[in-house]
Design a protein around this motif. Sequence first.
Motif, PDB file in Angstrom:
ATOM      1  N   ARG A 190      49.219  46.478  39.164  1.00 38.06           N
ATOM      2  CA  ARG A 190      48.060  46.354  38.279  1.00 38.06           C
ATOM      3  C   ARG A 190      48.618  45.645  37.042  1.00 38.06           C
TER       4      ARG A 190
ATOM      5  N   TYR B 166      44.030  41.883  34.896  1.00 30.65           N
ATOM      6  CA  TYR B 166      43.145  41.839  33.736  1.00 30.65           C
ATOM      7  C   TYR B 166      43.747  40.814  32.796  1.00 30.65           C
TER       8      TYR B 166
ATOM      9  N   THR C  50      39.785  40.150  36.274  1.00 30.15           N
ATOM     10  CA  THR C  50      38.757  40.412  35.267  1.00 30.15           C
ATOM     11  C   THR C  50      39.180  39.727  33.984  1.00 30.15           C
TER      12      THR C  50
ATOM     13  N   ASP D  40      47.727  43.189  42.956  1.00 28.13           N
ATOM     14  CA  ASP D  40      46.517  43.852  43.446  1.00 28.13           C
ATOM     15  C   ASP D  40      45.339  43.509  42.528  1.00 28.13           C
ATOM     16  N   ARG D  41      45.601  43.597  41.197  1.00 27.16           N
ATOM     17  CA  ARG D  41      44.504  43.462  40.231  1.00 27.16           C
ATOM     18  C   ARG D  41      45.053  42.856  38.944  1.00 27.16           C
TER      19      ARG D  41
ATOM     20  N   ASN E  39      40.000  39.412  42.366  1.00 20.79           N
ATOM     21  CA  ASN E  39      40.812  40.521  41.823  1.00 20.79           C
ATOM     22  C   ASN E  39      41.153  40.307  40.348  1.00 20.79           C
TER      23      ASN E  39
END
Length: 232
Positions: A91, A114, A139, A111-112, A137
Amino acid sequence: MTPRGPQETLEHAQTERRHAMVEGQIERRGVHDPDVLSALRTVPRHLFVPTEVEDRAYDDAALPIGFGQTISQPYIVALMTVLAEVTLRSRVLEVGSGSGYQTAILAELADRVYTVERRRELEERARLILAKLGYHNVTTVLGDGSLGLPEQAPFDRIVVTAAAPSPPPPLLEQLAEGGRLVVPIGPAGGDQVLVVVTRTADGWHEVESIPCRFVPLLGESGYRDVEGQEPP
Ligand code: SAM
């Protein structure tokens, strides 16, 4: 064999230039992580730069993206990604979306992701191109990334693509145990060094990597007042 149309020919040429970039600028300088190299071969860097500099997208250089900001040199993007040690379970928080190119590289591996950008126009442009390329995936967030993103913390990896006076305390706090923060440290407009901070059960440990030059991290836990920098 059917002959290629003009659009296909152009895309093919960009793919060849991208592969040459990876071989000539990245592998030749000692980066051999296969996942990072594969991400660099995949992400179409020319779609992340303004059309005026598109023909230089695969040059061994940082390029202007408007508003006094830059897309980092491909080698620096590669090195920061290697230093971050991103895995498919990570993350990730990126501070300084800029063009969104480093974001896409991270999104290929994590995975993700931001990503926070303080300039509205850049955040908007990065959001649109990342969505167009199908990075579901990711933001994007408009705001002061020097404060991190407390509502999404903790992060396994944090990559800061602007230079800070010292590792921003909110980012150190938002790093998970076992996590890694990669951040350029040094004076605005001066010589800086890429620093990797790891967090263990005992605290934070800093190791210096290579000298570098980044635009300043502007914000509450970055530089508060840098001459010549417009407000967002
Ligand atoms: N990673 C980017 C890329 O691949 O194009 C390069 C980023 S550029 C070197 C640094 C970016 O950090 C700029 O877009 C700048 O507006 C942004 N920035 C500076 N201070 C910031 C802050 N406090 N929060 C979020 N973004 C910031």
